[in-house]
Design a protein around this motif. Structure first.
Motif, PDB file in Angstrom:
ATOM      1  N   ASP A 193       0.848  -1.200   0.000  1.00 12.29           N
ATOM      2  CA  ASP A 193       0.000   0.000   0.000  1.00 12.29           C
ATOM      3  C   ASP A 193       0.882   1.248   0.000  1.00 12.29           C
ATOM      4  O   ASP A 193       2.100   1.164   0.121  1.00 12.29           O
ATOM      5  CB  ASP A 193      -0.948   0.012   1.206  1.00 12.29           C
ATOM      6  N   GLY A 194       0.255   2.392  -0.158  1.00 13.32           N
ATOM      7  CA  GLY A 194       0.990   3.644  -0.214  1.00 13.32           C
ATOM      8  C   GLY A 194       1.692   3.980   1.083  1.00 13.32           C
ATOM      9  O   GLY A 194       2.740   4.625   1.088  1.00 13.32           O
ATOM     10  N   GLN A 195       1.114   3.554   2.191  1.00 10.27           N
ATOM     11  CA  GLN A 195       1.704   3.839   3.499  1.00 10.27           C
ATOM     12  C   GLN A 195       3.063   3.169   3.652  1.00 10.27           C
ATOM     13  O   GLN A 195       3.999   3.764   4.187  1.00 10.27           O
ATOM     14  CB  GLN A 195       0.745   3.377   4.609  1.00 10.27           C
ATOM     15  N   SER A 196       3.197   1.947   3.170  1.00  9.48           N
ATOM     16  CA  SER A 196       4.491   1.265   3.287  1.00  9.48           C
ATOM     17  C   SER A 196       5.546   1.933   2.402  1.00  9.48           C
ATOM     18  O   SER A 196       6.712   2.028   2.789  1.00  9.48           O
ATOM     19  CB  SER A 196       4.353  -0.217   2.941  1.00  9.48           C
ATOM     20  N   ALA A 197       5.158   2.410   1.237  1.00  5.20           N
ATOM     21  CA  ALA A 197       6.100   3.131   0.375  1.00  5.20           C
ATOM     22  C   ALA A 197       6.533   4.425   1.054  1.00  5.20           C
ATOM     23  O   ALA A 197       7.719   4.773   1.057  1.00  5.20           O
ATOM     24  CB  ALA A 197       5.459   3.427  -0.977  1.00  5.20           C
ATOM     25  N   LEU A 198       5.580   5.129   1.629  1.00  4.41           N
ATOM     26  CA  LEU A 198       5.889   6.375   2.331  1.00  4.41           C
ATOM     27  C   LEU A 198       6.822   6.119   3.511  1.00  4.41           C
ATOM     28  O   LEU A 198       7.754   6.887   3.753  1.00  4.41           O
ATOM     29  CB  LEU A 198       4.598   7.043   2.795  1.00  4.41           C
ATOM     30  N   MET A 199       6.585   5.032   4.231  1.00  4.56           N
ATOM     31  CA  MET A 199       7.447   4.701   5.371  1.00  4.56           C
ATOM     32  C   MET A 199       8.878   4.432   4.920  1.00  4.56           C
ATOM     33  O   MET A 199       9.831   4.881   5.552  1.00  4.56           O
ATOM     34  CB  MET A 199       6.884   3.493   6.124  1.00  4.56           C
ATOM     35  N   LEU A 200       9.041   3.706   3.813  1.00  4.21           N
ATOM     36  CA  LEU A 200      10.379   3.425   3.305  1.00  4.21           C
ATOM     37  C   LEU A 200      11.104   4.720   2.922  1.00  4.21           C
ATOM     38  O   LEU A 200      12.265   4.920   3.266  1.00  4.21           O
ATOM     39  CB  LEU A 200      10.327   2.490   2.099  1.00  4.21           C
ATOM     40  N   VAL A 201      10.413   5.601   2.229  1.00  4.24           N
ATOM     41  CA  VAL A 201      11.010   6.867   1.821  1.00  4.24           C
ATOM     42  C   VAL A 201      11.382   7.700   3.046  1.00  4.24           C
ATOM     43  O   VAL A 201      12.476   8.271   3.120  1.00  4.24           O
ATOM     44  CB  VAL A 201      10.061   7.641   0.878  1.00  4.24           C
ATOM     45  N   CYS A 202      10.503   7.753   4.024  1.00  5.72           N
ATOM     46  CA  CYS A 202      10.781   8.529   5.239  1.00  5.72           C
ATOM     47  C   CYS A 202      11.976   7.970   6.001  1.00  5.72           C
ATOM     48  O   CYS A 202      12.815   8.734   6.509  1.00  5.72           O
ATOM     49  CB  CYS A 202       9.551   8.574   6.132  1.00  5.72           C
ATOM     50  N   VAL A 203      12.069   6.658   6.085  1.00  2.00           N
ATOM     51  CA  VAL A 203      13.205   6.037   6.768  1.00  2.00           C
ATOM     52  C   VAL A 203      14.501   6.373   6.036  1.00  2.00           C
ATOM     53  O   VAL A 203      15.528   6.677   6.656  1.00  2.00           O
ATOM     54  CB  VAL A 203      13.004   4.507   6.878  1.00  2.00           C
ATOM     55  N   ARG A 204      14.441   6.339   4.705  1.00  2.00           N
ATOM     56  CA  ARG A 204      15.649   6.656   3.933  1.00  2.00           C
ATOM     57  C   ARG A 204      16.048   8.121   4.122  1.00  2.00           C
ATOM     58  O   ARG A 204      17.228   8.434   4.276  1.00  2.00           O
ATOM     59  CB  ARG A 204      15.395   6.355   2.451  1.00  2.00           C
ATOM     60  N   LEU A 205      15.086   9.014   4.116  1.00  2.00           N
ATOM     61  CA  LEU A 205      15.372  10.438   4.331  1.00  2.00           C
ATOM     62  C   LEU A 205      15.944  10.667   5.739  1.00  2.00           C
ATOM     63  O   LEU A 205      16.860  11.461   5.919  1.00  2.00           O
ATOM     64  CB  LEU A 205      14.115  11.273   4.127  1.00  2.00           C
ATOM     65  N   ARG A 206      15.393   9.950   6.681  1.00  2.00           N
ATOM     66  CA  ARG A 206      15.888  10.064   8.060  1.00  2.00           C
ATOM     67  C   ARG A 206      17.332   9.575   8.162  1.00  2.00           C
ATOM     68  O   ARG A 206      18.156  10.172   8.837  1.00  2.00           O
ATOM     69  CB  ARG A 206      14.981   9.256   8.967  1.00  2.00           C
ATOM     70  N   HIS A 207      17.629   8.467   7.471  1.00  2.00           N
ATOM     71  CA  HIS A 207      18.988   7.939   7.459  1.00  2.00           C
ATOM     72  C   HIS A 207      19.955   8.953   6.836  1.00  2.00           C
ATOM     73  O   HIS A 207      21.035   9.201   7.371  1.00  2.00           O
ATOM     74  CB  HIS A 207      19.043   6.621   6.679  1.00  2.00           C
ATOM     75  N   VAL A 208      19.568   9.527   5.706  1.00  2.00           N
ATOM     76  CA  VAL A 208      20.421  10.505   5.029  1.00  2.00           C
ATOM     77  C   VAL A 208      20.658  11.717   5.926  1.00  2.00           C
ATOM     78  O   VAL A 208      21.779  12.221   6.027  1.00  2.00           O
ATOM     79  CB  VAL A 208      19.793  10.922   3.684  1.00  2.00           C
ATOM     80  N   ALA A 209      19.627  12.187   6.599  1.00  2.00           N
ATOM     81  CA  ALA A 209      19.755  13.358   7.474  1.00  2.00           C
ATOM     82  C   ALA A 209      20.643  13.057   8.677  1.00  2.00           C
ATOM     83  O   ALA A 209      21.325  13.945   9.185  1.00  2.00           O
ATOM     84  CB  ALA A 209      18.381  13.818   7.941  1.00  2.00           C
ATOM     85  N   GLY A 210      20.669  11.802   9.124  1.00  2.00           N
ATOM     86  CA  GLY A 210      21.433  11.438  10.306  1.00  2.00           C
ATOM     87  C   GLY A 210      22.861  11.031  10.033  1.00  2.00           C
ATOM     88  O   GLY A 210      23.670  10.925  10.948  1.00  2.00           O
ATOM     89  N   THR A 211      23.211  10.804   8.783  1.00  2.00           N
ATOM     90  CA  THR A 211      24.571  10.371   8.468  1.00  2.00           C
ATOM     91  C   THR A 211      25.425  11.558   8.072  1.00  2.00           C
ATOM     92  O   THR A 211      24.960  12.689   7.995  1.00  2.00           O
ATOM     93  CB  THR A 211      24.561   9.347   7.308  1.00  2.00           C
ATOM     94  N   GLN A 212      26.670  11.248   7.763  1.00  2.00           N
ATOM     95  CA  GLN A 212      27.611  12.295   7.368  1.00  2.00           C
ATOM     96  C   GLN A 212      27.164  12.977   6.080  1.00  2.00           C
ATOM     97  O   GLN A 212      27.376  14.162   5.890  1.00  2.00           O
ATOM     98  CB  GLN A 212      28.991  11.674   7.193  1.00  2.00           C
ATOM     99  N   TRP A 213      26.515  12.217   5.183  1.00  2.00           N
ATOM    100  CA  TRP A 213      26.049  12.783   3.919  1.00  2.00           C
ATOM    101  C   TRP A 213      25.028  13.886   4.176  1.00  2.00           C
ATOM    102  O   TRP A 213      25.046  14.919   3.533  1.00  2.00           O
ATOM    103  CB  TRP A 213      25.443  11.679   3.062  1.00  2.00           C
ATOM    104  N   GLY A 214      24.173  13.702   5.153  1.00  2.00           N
ATOM    105  CA  GLY A 214      23.175  14.713   5.476  1.00  2.00           C
ATOM    106  C   GLY A 214      23.720  15.856   6.307  1.00  2.00           C
ATOM    107  O   GLY A 214      23.124  16.920   6.385  1.00  2.00           O
ATOM    108  N   ALA A 215      24.880  15.654   6.924  1.00  2.00           N
ATOM    109  CA  ALA A 215      25.451  16.688   7.781  1.00  2.00           C
ATOM    110  C   ALA A 215      26.411  17.614   7.040  1.00  2.00           C
ATOM    111  O   ALA A 215      26.869  18.596   7.598  1.00  2.00           O
ATOM    112  CB  ALA A 215      26.181  16.027   8.954  1.00  2.00           C
TER     113      ALA A 215
END
Length: 134
Positions: A89-111
């Protein structure tokens, strides 16, 4: 096509907004001579919008003018979603994207700093020495 692309790039290679406007007028005239009046009209209608980045400090122009960071982030999300294939469903796709964005923001690449803002707090004479030094 290559000559038209070079003319359009020449507009954005100018050192000031006024010079870019003048170059745009020259390019519009050249496009009309080449019987590309629709392209000249499109340029005339959108030139102010494309020169908006020139209202900011010159050190930021290349970063504002391009969107490489956003494109890279979109490629990363696309790569992750393609690996999954079909989502239930759309919710699972949204969750995957949000998790990936969160990972990018929390790593050196996002900093990483995308733009250097130090010159905004320096006195004008130090700023000139930085520009000369590169």
């Amino acid at each position: 096509m290559k000559s038209v692309a070079m003319m359009l790039k020449a507009i954005h290679a100018q050192e000031s907004k006024e010079a870019a406007r003048e170059k745009a007028i020259q390019v519009m005239e050249k496009l009309k001579e080449m019987k590309l009046s629709s392209a000249a009209k499109k340029l005339q209608d959108g030139i102010e919008e494309t020169l908006t980045y020139m209202d900011f400090p010159t050190q930021h122009w290349s970063r504002i003018r391009t969107n490489n960071t956003i494109e890279r982030l979109n490629r990363e999300i696309k790569r992750r979603t393609k690996a999954i294939g079909a989502f239930p469903d759309g919710q699972s796709a949204l969750m995957l994207v949000c998790v990936r964005l969160r990972h990018v923001a929390g790593t050196q690449w996002g900093a990483r700093r995308y733009m250097n803002m130090d010159h905004l707090t320096k006195p004008e004479d130090e700023l000139l020495s930085d520009i000369i030094a590169g």
